[in-house]
Design an enzyme around this catalytic site. Sequence first.
Site, PDB file in Angstrom:
ATOM      1  N   GLN A  35      10.365   3.586  -5.805  1.00  0.00           N
ATOM      2  CA  GLN A  35      10.135   4.764  -4.947  1.00  0.00           C
ATOM      3  C   GLN A  35      11.460   5.255  -4.351  1.00  0.00           C
ATOM      4  O   GLN A  35      11.754   6.463  -4.341  1.00  0.00           O
ATOM      5  CB  GLN A  35       9.160   4.380  -3.844  1.00  0.00           C
ATOM      6  CG  GLN A  35       9.007   5.415  -2.739  1.00  0.00           C
ATOM      7  CD  GLN A  35       7.888   5.039  -1.789  1.00  0.00           C
ATOM      8  OE1 GLN A  35       6.739   5.237  -2.099  1.00  0.00           O
ATOM      9  NE2 GLN A  35       8.220   4.492  -0.639  1.00  0.00           N
ATOM     10  N   LYS A  82      11.858  -2.534  -0.424  1.00  0.00           N
ATOM     11  CA  LYS A  82      10.631  -3.181  -0.898  1.00  0.00           C
ATOM     12  C   LYS A  82      10.002  -2.362  -2.036  1.00  0.00           C
ATOM     13  O   LYS A  82       9.523  -2.906  -3.016  1.00  0.00           O
ATOM     14  CB  LYS A  82       9.676  -3.322   0.288  1.00  0.00           C
ATOM     15  CG  LYS A  82       8.207  -3.396  -0.027  1.00  0.00           C
ATOM     16  CD  LYS A  82       7.828  -4.753  -0.519  1.00  0.00           C
ATOM     17  CE  LYS A  82       6.343  -4.974  -0.698  1.00  0.00           C
ATOM     18  NZ  LYS A  82       5.561  -3.861  -1.112  1.00  0.00           N
ATOM     19  N   ASP A  83      10.007  -1.024  -1.856  1.00  0.00           N
ATOM     20  CA  ASP A  83       9.479  -0.124  -2.897  1.00  0.00           C
ATOM     21  C   ASP A  83      10.690   0.465  -3.619  1.00  0.00           C
ATOM     22  O   ASP A  83      11.036   1.636  -3.439  1.00  0.00           O
ATOM     23  CB  ASP A  83       8.599   0.947  -2.243  1.00  0.00           C
ATOM     24  CG  ASP A  83       7.413   0.322  -1.536  1.00  0.00           C
ATOM     25  OD1 ASP A  83       6.431   0.017  -2.202  1.00  0.00           O
ATOM     26  OD2 ASP A  83       7.494   0.099  -0.307  1.00  0.00           O
ATOM     27  N   HIS A 101       8.147  -1.827   8.470  1.00  0.00           N
ATOM     28  CA  HIS A 101       8.214  -0.444   8.943  1.00  0.00           C
ATOM     29  C   HIS A 101       9.081  -0.363  10.203  1.00  0.00           C
ATOM     30  O   HIS A 101       9.911   0.536  10.356  1.00  0.00           O
ATOM     31  CB  HIS A 101       6.815   0.085   9.272  1.00  0.00           C
ATOM     32  CG  HIS A 101       5.867   0.140   8.104  1.00  0.00           C
ATOM     33  ND1 HIS A 101       4.773  -0.689   8.004  1.00  0.00           N
ATOM     34  CD2 HIS A 101       5.842   0.918   7.002  1.00  0.00           C
ATOM     35  CE1 HIS A 101       4.110  -0.416   6.891  1.00  0.00           C
ATOM     36  NE2 HIS A 101       4.735   0.554   6.253  1.00  0.00           N
ATOM     37  N   SER A 150       3.729  -6.306   3.548  1.00  0.00           N
ATOM     38  CA  SER A 150       3.096  -5.147   2.922  1.00  0.00           C
ATOM     39  C   SER A 150       1.739  -4.928   3.571  1.00  0.00           C
ATOM     40  O   SER A 150       1.033  -5.897   3.892  1.00  0.00           O
ATOM     41  CB  SER A 150       2.899  -5.399   1.421  1.00  0.00           C
ATOM     42  OG  SER A 150       1.994  -4.467   0.883  1.00  0.00           O
TER      43      SER A 150
HETATM   44  P1  AMP Z   1       4.197   2.294   3.133  1.00  0.00           P
HETATM   45  O1  AMP Z   1       3.567   2.473   4.479  1.00  0.00           O
HETATM   46  O2  AMP Z   1       3.807   1.026   2.461  1.00  0.00           O
HETATM   47  O3  AMP Z   1       4.061   3.517   2.261  1.00  0.00           O
HETATM   48  O4  AMP Z   1       5.756   2.133   3.391  1.00  0.00           O
HETATM   49  C1  AMP Z   1       6.471   3.034   4.182  1.00  0.00           C
HETATM   50  C2  AMP Z   1       7.937   2.685   4.107  1.00  0.00           C
HETATM   51  O5  AMP Z   1       8.130   1.357   4.573  1.00  0.00           O
HETATM   52  C3  AMP Z   1       8.485   2.723   2.669  1.00  0.00           C
HETATM   53  O6  AMP Z   1       9.800   3.256   2.682  1.00  0.00           O
HETATM   54  C4  AMP Z   1       8.477   1.274   2.285  1.00  0.00           C
HETATM   55  O7  AMP Z   1       9.415   0.954   1.286  1.00  0.00           O
HETATM   56  C5  AMP Z   1       8.830   0.615   3.600  1.00  0.00           C
HETATM   57  N1  AMP Z   1       8.409  -0.791   3.615  1.00  0.00           N
HETATM   58  C6  AMP Z   1       7.193  -1.293   3.296  1.00  0.00           C
HETATM   59  N2  AMP Z   1       7.196  -2.638   3.368  1.00  0.00           N
HETATM   60  C7  AMP Z   1       8.456  -2.995   3.739  1.00  0.00           C
HETATM   61  C8  AMP Z   1       9.104  -4.242   3.989  1.00  0.00           C
HETATM   62  N3  AMP Z   1       8.465  -5.409   3.862  1.00  0.00           N
HETATM   63  N4  AMP Z   1      10.395  -4.238   4.366  1.00  0.00           N
HETATM   64  C9  AMP Z   1      11.078  -3.057   4.493  1.00  0.00           C
HETATM   65  N5  AMP Z   1      10.524  -1.845   4.281  1.00  0.00           N
HETATM   66  C10 AMP Z   1       9.234  -1.809   3.907  1.00  0.00           C
END
Ligand code: AMP
Length: 292
Positions: free
Chosen positions: A160, A156-157, A37, A192
């Site tokens: 999405q 990562k997603d 993040h 994650s």
């Molecule tokens: P989340 O809080 O898991 O919904 O993720 C919020 C944002 O952070 C999304 O755009 C994810 O793709 C990104 N994100 C989550 N994990 C990673 C990671 N390991 N590296 C880069 N971006 C990430």
Amino acid sequence: MLCLRTIADVRSTVHAWRGGGLTVGFVPTMGALHEGHVSLVQRSNVLCRRTIVSIVVNPIQFAQGEDFDNYPRQEARDLALLDQRGGCDVVFSPSVRELFPEGPCALAEFGTQVSVIGLGDRLCGVHRRGHFVGVATQVLKLLMITSPDVAIFGEKDYQQLQVIRRMVRDLNIPVSIEAGPTVRESDGLAMSSRNAYLSPALRVKAPLLFETLCAAARKLRQGAAVNDALEDAKATLLDGGFRSVDYFSLVDAESLEAVHNLDRPARLVAAAWLGAARLIDNIPADPAEAGA
Ligand code: AMP
């Protein structure tokens, strides 16, 4: 760093920024923040004069029986991490009621839904019915609230990211979508929030997902048949302690349709269960490298 709880406060803050000619970057998250993040926030800080990070565990993207109730919530820790790691200008951390005043807020009960047909129905969309409708609807709500110039999402997603890109294109939403590379632990595991579900014993096994993606990419480069490489990969995961594999596929990098020959930009994508954690990961599979 301001922490705002209401839509009205975010709108008036952005309005004031715009009056001063400042550009706005937006990083939507569900909290339980980590360096993945942070990397997106830092990118936003480079691209724009102001950055908003939202922290919302989005109720409409979880199907019944999924981990909405257990999803880690740790706002104080998140704010401290953002502060230490370069920060942002505004954290938008509303109550669920602020975003869904008429609750209850399961997807089926929310009257307006954004469905990215096709892209949102494949891969994770098969195993998490309605998930990407919940994601797209929520991201559109957040874009309408924050009206950023740029919104940054993680590779990562990957599905999405493609769903959001498509939604923005199809609905002419005036925002530029930027992608940030996947940030990994030193052993390769993609960071994650859900890695917290792994016991120490399972955490040791978790890097196998990334290792198996890399091995499959290597086999494809050496000329292996796509189907053989994918079947080997699934077997490796199951032998290595994964409980089940939702999918391990080679897909077109944009449409996410299955690819049977590596003759265009493609992505190796995987989702597999390790204990109570459903891990997802992906890497590029470049046709230019095939046969190398
Ligand atoms: P989340 O809080 O898991 O919904 O993720 C919020 C944002 O952070 C999304 O755009 C994810 O793709 C990104 N994100 C989550 N994990 C990673 C990671 N390991 N590296 C880069 N971006 C990430």
